[in-house]
Design a protein around this motif. Structure first.
Motif: not given
Length: 466
Positions: A148-152, A167-171, A182-185, A274-275
């Motif tokens: 899989g992947t992780r957040a950039a 989104n990984d750590t938030l959830l 504040v959402i970046l992306g 969220a980029t």
């Protein structure tokens, strides 16, 4: 250290790894599946499922707030965020437990190994077991990478010191409702989380580098969603380049961005990054097995999902391309059919449907208008306002549209469905495309009234040359 041999090794308990383990085990193969974190991969733990569980709470709150439009006047809903999170955590744990039972009890040919895997040689893995429980060496002629992947995280001055969520750590970790998120992306993750937290009661600001949200979509598809989010009270800061993040002693976060109108300073309580995503391929010893990656770290595969290393396959997001759970699951089917049923299939030839689970939903299949023009595919396009759909009028859910593209042979090229039940309606168009139907067959299909599906009768009535 002596090595233990298996018929197949699978790294990653995601949406391709688990079903592949089951299929190989049922075919009599001895399989070890290695997972260093939670079972289920991104979808179960910090992707599709937990997001949609929380979105359901946010949408229910919105229905209560807007019930007055249908003549019902309830009190303002009180969001118990702890209860929302507890429900998400309970359902997520139920899913993990179900996977563990299936891996450890339902299939005697499967062994679940908890630990971090890396290659030490071709077809050979070294495992550092979780909780410092020791090490193991495993070998197999077949190895499948489903990591899989992780957040950039972008390189912005001060971001690490100020702290941020993905989104990984938030959830997985967030237990308090942000006062101002504040959402970046402003792509799919950004808009879904933005609407969700706004409806749960947070103030929300989305910062995006492009001139529109979801800039991969046609502008006349993404802009209506943008307008709905703004109408719900979400602040959009577009064409913005974030250059600094800080947090003061009181815990207030400040993000400084350059915009066409000059410098902006956006203050909030929480920052969600969220980029984009990056592949989980670091520290895996891929070079020792002869596995090649591209410049972004994604594993390179051929049409059969095989890597350059003999007997090694890559499935799901780690190989790049569209990053959707249903695509990962189809990777499993491609490998299963190739290995167990001698039915090879090129993964490039499949459709890529997807849904953005805002409200209304945006369902997409096939070509967009810009893609058709770029590929020089002749098309006609019809766009039907959702307000003309009988079911939409009856339920009061009239926002959005249904757009279809038709080729010169009268067959569907694609659809963008931005309305209530957008994902389900899009899937009906996908079925028509899979069945190679002409649009006239849908126009004349007898469909039960009053249903959302009736839009298939009417969607083509405004066809114009694109």
């Amino acid at each position: 250290m002596p090595a233990t041999s298996y018929d197949a090794l699978i790294i990653g308990s995601g949406q391709a790894g688990n079903p592949l383990a089951y299929a190989l085990a049922e075919a009599g193969r001895r399989v070890a599946i290695i997972e260093s974190a939670h079972l289920g991969g991104s979808c179960v733990n910090y992707g599709c499922a937990p997001t949609k569980i929380m979105l359901a709470s946010a949408q229910r709150a919105h229905l209560v707030r807007t019930a007055g439009e249908l003549g019902i006047r309830p009190p303002e809903p009180v969001v118990d965020f702890a209860a929302v999170v507890a429900r998400k955590d309970r359902l997520t744990q139920d899913a993990r437990d179900g996977i563990e039972r299936k891996l450890t009890t339902a299939h005697p040919n499967i062994r679940l190994v908890r630990g971090w895997a890396r290659f030490t040689a071709p077809n050979t893995l070294h495992i550092d077991l979780n909780d410092k429980a020791g090490q193991e060496q495993l070998t197999a002629p077949l190895i499948f990478l489903n990591t899989g992947t992780r957040a950039a995280v972008p390189l912005i001055a001060g971001i690490e010191a100020a702290g941020y969520l993905t989104n990984d750590t938030l959830l997985l970790d967030l237990k308090e409702l942000p006062e101002h998120l504040v959402i970046l992306g402003g792509s799919y993750i950004g808009v879904e989380f933005g609407q969700m937290f706004r409806r749960l009661g947070s103030r929300v600001t989305i910062i995006e580098t492009s001139a529109t949200l979801m800039d991969r979509e046609d502008t006349d598809v993404s802009r209506p969603l943008q307008e709905i989010l703004e109408a719900e009270g979400i602040e959009l800061v577009l064409e913005a380049e974030a250059r600094h993040v800080s947090r003061n002693a009181e815990g207030v976060l400040t993000l400084t961005a350059d915009t066409p109108g000059g410098e902006r300073r956006i203050r909030g309580s929480h920052l969600l990054v969220a980029t984009g995503r990056v592949p989980n391929t670091l520290d895996m010893g891929l070079e020792l097995a002869g596995i090649q990656t591209d410049e972004d770290g994604y594993i390179q595969v051929d049409n059969d999902l095989r890597t350059a290393a003999k007997g090694v396959y890559a499935l799901g997001d780690v190989k790049g391309g569209p990053q959707f759970t249903h695509i990962t699951y189809d990777d499993y089917r491609i490998v299963r059919d190739q290995l167990l049923h001698n039915k090879p299939r090129d993964y490039h030839q499949r459709p890529v449907p997807y849904v953005v689970f805002t409200e209304p939903q945006l369902g997409r299949i096939g070509l967009s208008k810009s893609e058709a023009r770029k590929q020089k595919v002749p098309f006609r396009v019809s766009r039907l306002p959702a307000s003309t759909i009988g079911r939409a009028v009856e339920t009061g859910l009239t926002e959005g549209f249904v757009e279809v593209l038709v080729g010169d042979d009268d067959r569907l090229l694609g659809a963008a469905v931005f309305c209530e039940q957008g994902g389900e309606i899009m899937t009906m168009f996908q079925l028509a495309m899979a069945g190679d139907l002409r649009y006239q067959q849908l126009e004349n299909l007898v469909i039960a009234h009053p249903t959302w599906a009736e839009v298939l009768n009417n969607a083509f009535q405004r066809l114009e040359r694109g």
